[in-house]
Design an enzyme around this catalytic site. Sequence first.
Site, PDB file in Angstrom:
ATOM      1  N   GLU A 102     -18.040 -37.968  -0.823  1.00 22.26           N
ATOM      2  CA  GLU A 102     -16.516 -38.578  -1.278  1.00 22.26           C
ATOM      3  C   GLU A 102     -15.720 -38.264  -0.032  1.00 22.26           C
ATOM      4  O   GLU A 102     -15.841 -37.500   0.798  1.00 22.26           O
ATOM      5  CB  GLU A 102     -16.025 -37.731  -2.286  1.00 22.26           C
ATOM      6  CG  GLU A 102     -16.926 -37.966  -3.748  1.00 22.26           C
ATOM      7  CD  GLU A 102     -16.559 -36.682  -4.578  1.00 22.26           C
ATOM      8  OE1 GLU A 102     -16.855 -36.846  -5.856  1.00 22.26           O
ATOM      9  OE2 GLU A 102     -15.873 -35.864  -4.125  1.00 22.26           O
ATOM     10  N   CYS A 115      -9.570 -36.599   4.284  1.00 17.14           N
ATOM     11  CA  CYS A 115     -10.374 -35.262   3.998  1.00 17.14           C
ATOM     12  C   CYS A 115     -11.907 -36.174   3.897  1.00 17.14           C
ATOM     13  O   CYS A 115     -12.328 -36.586   3.049  1.00 17.14           O
ATOM     14  CB  CYS A 115     -10.092 -34.893   2.542  1.00 17.14           C
ATOM     15  SG  CYS A 115     -10.908 -33.534   2.070  1.00 17.14           S
ATOM     16  N   CYS A 122     -23.606 -28.798  -1.472  1.00 17.16           N
ATOM     17  CA  CYS A 122     -23.071 -27.758  -0.531  1.00 17.16           C
ATOM     18  C   CYS A 122     -23.907 -26.531  -1.301  1.00 17.16           C
ATOM     19  O   CYS A 122     -24.193 -26.310  -2.418  1.00 17.16           O
ATOM     20  CB  CYS A 122     -21.706 -27.260  -0.876  1.00 17.16           C
ATOM     21  SG  CYS A 122     -21.188 -25.822   0.101  1.00 17.16           S
ATOM     22  N   CYS A 126     -19.441 -21.372  -4.093  1.00 10.40           N
ATOM     23  CA  CYS A 126     -18.089 -20.583  -4.376  1.00 10.40           C
ATOM     24  C   CYS A 126     -17.754 -20.809  -6.006  1.00 10.40           C
ATOM     25  O   CYS A 126     -18.059 -21.955  -6.573  1.00 10.40           O
ATOM     26  CB  CYS A 126     -17.337 -21.457  -3.571  1.00 10.40           C
ATOM     27  SG  CYS A 126     -17.256 -20.708  -1.668  1.00 10.40           S
ATOM     28  N   CYS A 129     -15.655 -23.917  -7.093  1.00  9.45           N
ATOM     29  CA  CYS A 129     -15.851 -25.420  -6.518  1.00  9.45           C
ATOM     30  C   CYS A 129     -16.765 -26.359  -7.129  1.00  9.45           C
ATOM     31  O   CYS A 129     -17.982 -25.586  -7.407  1.00  9.45           O
ATOM     32  CB  CYS A 129     -16.206 -25.094  -5.066  1.00  9.45           C
ATOM     33  SG  CYS A 129     -16.453 -26.506  -4.149  1.00  9.45           S
ATOM     34  N   CYS A 340     -12.367 -35.324  -6.588  1.00 10.25           N
ATOM     35  CA  CYS A 340     -13.268 -34.900  -5.835  1.00 10.25           C
ATOM     36  C   CYS A 340     -14.521 -34.012  -6.504  1.00 10.25           C
ATOM     37  O   CYS A 340     -14.170 -32.898  -7.037  1.00 10.25           O
ATOM     38  CB  CYS A 340     -12.727 -34.378  -4.542  1.00 10.25           C
ATOM     39  SG  CYS A 340     -12.786 -35.521  -3.128  1.00 10.25           S
TER      40      CYS A 340
HETATM   41  N1  SAH Z   1     -16.924 -25.592   2.893  1.00 11.12           N
HETATM   42  C1  SAH Z   1     -15.627 -25.738   3.561  1.00 11.12           C
HETATM   43  C2  SAH Z   1     -15.001 -26.883   3.514  1.00 11.12           C
HETATM   44  C3  SAH Z   1     -14.796 -27.873   2.163  1.00 11.12           C
HETATM   45  S1  SAH Z   1     -13.725 -27.121   0.822  1.00 11.12           S
HETATM   46  C4  SAH Z   1     -14.741 -24.628   3.207  1.00 11.12           C
HETATM   47  O1  SAH Z   1     -15.179 -23.929   2.125  1.00 11.12           O
HETATM   48  O2  SAH Z   1     -13.793 -23.951   3.789  1.00 11.12           O
HETATM   49  C5  SAH Z   1     -12.259 -27.194   1.179  1.00 11.12           C
HETATM   50  C6  SAH Z   1     -11.257 -26.242   0.488  1.00 11.12           C
HETATM   51  O3  SAH Z   1     -11.053 -26.507  -0.872  1.00 11.12           O
HETATM   52  C7  SAH Z   1     -11.781 -24.848   0.696  1.00 11.12           C
HETATM   53  O4  SAH Z   1     -10.772 -23.833   1.134  1.00 11.12           O
HETATM   54  C8  SAH Z   1     -12.190 -24.543  -0.812  1.00 11.12           C
HETATM   55  O5  SAH Z   1     -12.336 -23.294  -0.968  1.00 11.12           O
HETATM   56  C9  SAH Z   1     -11.268 -25.272  -1.381  1.00 11.12           C
HETATM   57  N2  SAH Z   1     -11.514 -25.639  -2.948  1.00 11.12           N
HETATM   58  C10 SAH Z   1     -12.669 -25.587  -3.421  1.00 11.12           C
HETATM   59  N3  SAH Z   1     -12.532 -25.705  -5.056  1.00 11.12           N
HETATM   60  C11 SAH Z   1     -11.196 -25.762  -5.390  1.00 11.12           C
HETATM   61  C12 SAH Z   1     -10.426 -26.131  -6.305  1.00 11.12           C
HETATM   62  N4  SAH Z   1     -11.112 -26.075  -7.615  1.00 11.12           N
HETATM   63  N5  SAH Z   1      -9.207 -25.938  -6.379  1.00 11.12           N
HETATM   64  C13 SAH Z   1      -8.379 -25.782  -5.099  1.00 11.12           C
HETATM   65  N6  SAH Z   1      -9.081 -25.608  -3.907  1.00 11.12           N
HETATM   66  C14 SAH Z   1     -10.667 -25.422  -3.917  1.00 11.12           C
END
Ligand code: SAH
Length: 365
Positions: A102, A115, A122, A126, A129, A340
């Site tokens: 995406e 973005c 991944c 987390c 996510c 996303c």
């Molecule tokens: N792997 C990298 C980049 C991709 S995610 C990282 O983690 O930094 C980009 C950002 O979106 C990260 O800060 C991630 O924690 C955040 N993110 C993930 N899921 C989310 C959600 N449900 N709502 C808001 N931000 C989120």
Amino acid sequence: MTVLEVPTTPDLLDFDPDSAIELLRAWMTVRGEPAYRATQVFARLWLRPVRSFEDMTELPKALREALTADFRLSALELATRQKSTDGTEKFLFRMHDGQLIETVAIPDGDRMTFCISSQAGCALKCAFCATGAMGFQRNLAPSEIAGQVRELRLLNPPIIPTNIVFMGMGEPMMNWKAVGPTLSLLNDARALGIGARHITISTVGVLPGIIALSERPEQFRLAISIHAPSDALRKTLMPVNTKYPLADVIEAAKQFDRRVTFEYVMLGGVNDQPEHAAQLAQLARDCRAFVNLIPLHPGGSMGFTPSTTPVITVFAKALRARGVETAVRRSRGLDIAAACGQLRTERLGRRAPIAADEHSEIGIA
Ligand code: SAH
């Protein structure tokens, strides 16, 4: 048994500018062509892109045919395109092997931020996510990372980015091999020409990647996903904290010679209490970081709820009162049902494991 060798020609979109031009120069020399033809071809890859060598009509036909025989220009197939009422657009691209990634284009005044994704899926898992819930599929090549920008520039009308954030699918620092050359393609004036200060790499805190980025002479920006101000809490949200604990990440941020941004997703009742603000302020002050507070995408399940607006406001005030520069991010593209992470999941015909959108909020420092 005979092994059939599949002939593969180099994909010119996989090389950083110096390597691509060098390769083309050597090739032109062998063919008795003038050396300037190399930069002429290179300019048609990224700067004024065309889809194929055939479309480089300023070149003699025989030369275009010879280039087509010896090199590839890969394309990403656009599978889905969705536009939000706020102008944010999401694109789902299909790779040659069927993998889906995406890209989001976010207009904001004079800015157009892309973005972009650095991996299909991944590995980091987390807890909040959507991409993490999918698991890791594979790393993307430079032609697939910078290629997302190329594809949007090739649209009619083209979409031209002013800013890039590596906040799409994947962990860019776990794919430094491809992200390194991609940064050159994004930044180099002979390629996409986006200022280094307008390119942000977001990481959970993968230390070797942060060091590699700090060794680059360009002023690329670093954002670190902190999300919890103590190891005990961070471990429960981000398994990677076991490998790269908070103290090491903060130390790396301190060593980084440019100002770092902390990303902090606000999870109701989990990491949004006054004591968390006090702890986070200390960490941010230790390395002079700027803090982006990110509202969790509403509709997120997996046991998380977004912090309420008053709670976020109080949290931001507490940080500012301790001398920490803080921004609360606006959510964008909320009305696009296939957010996303979800977009890919829907397309693959699976039930969306969570309804969260990891990119509802793009921190633009
Ligand atoms: N792997 C990298 C980049 C991709 S995610 C990282 O983690 O930094 C980009 C950002 O979106 C990260 O800060 C991630 O924690 C955040 N993110 C993930 N899921 C989310 C959600 N449900 N709502 C808001 N931000 C989120």
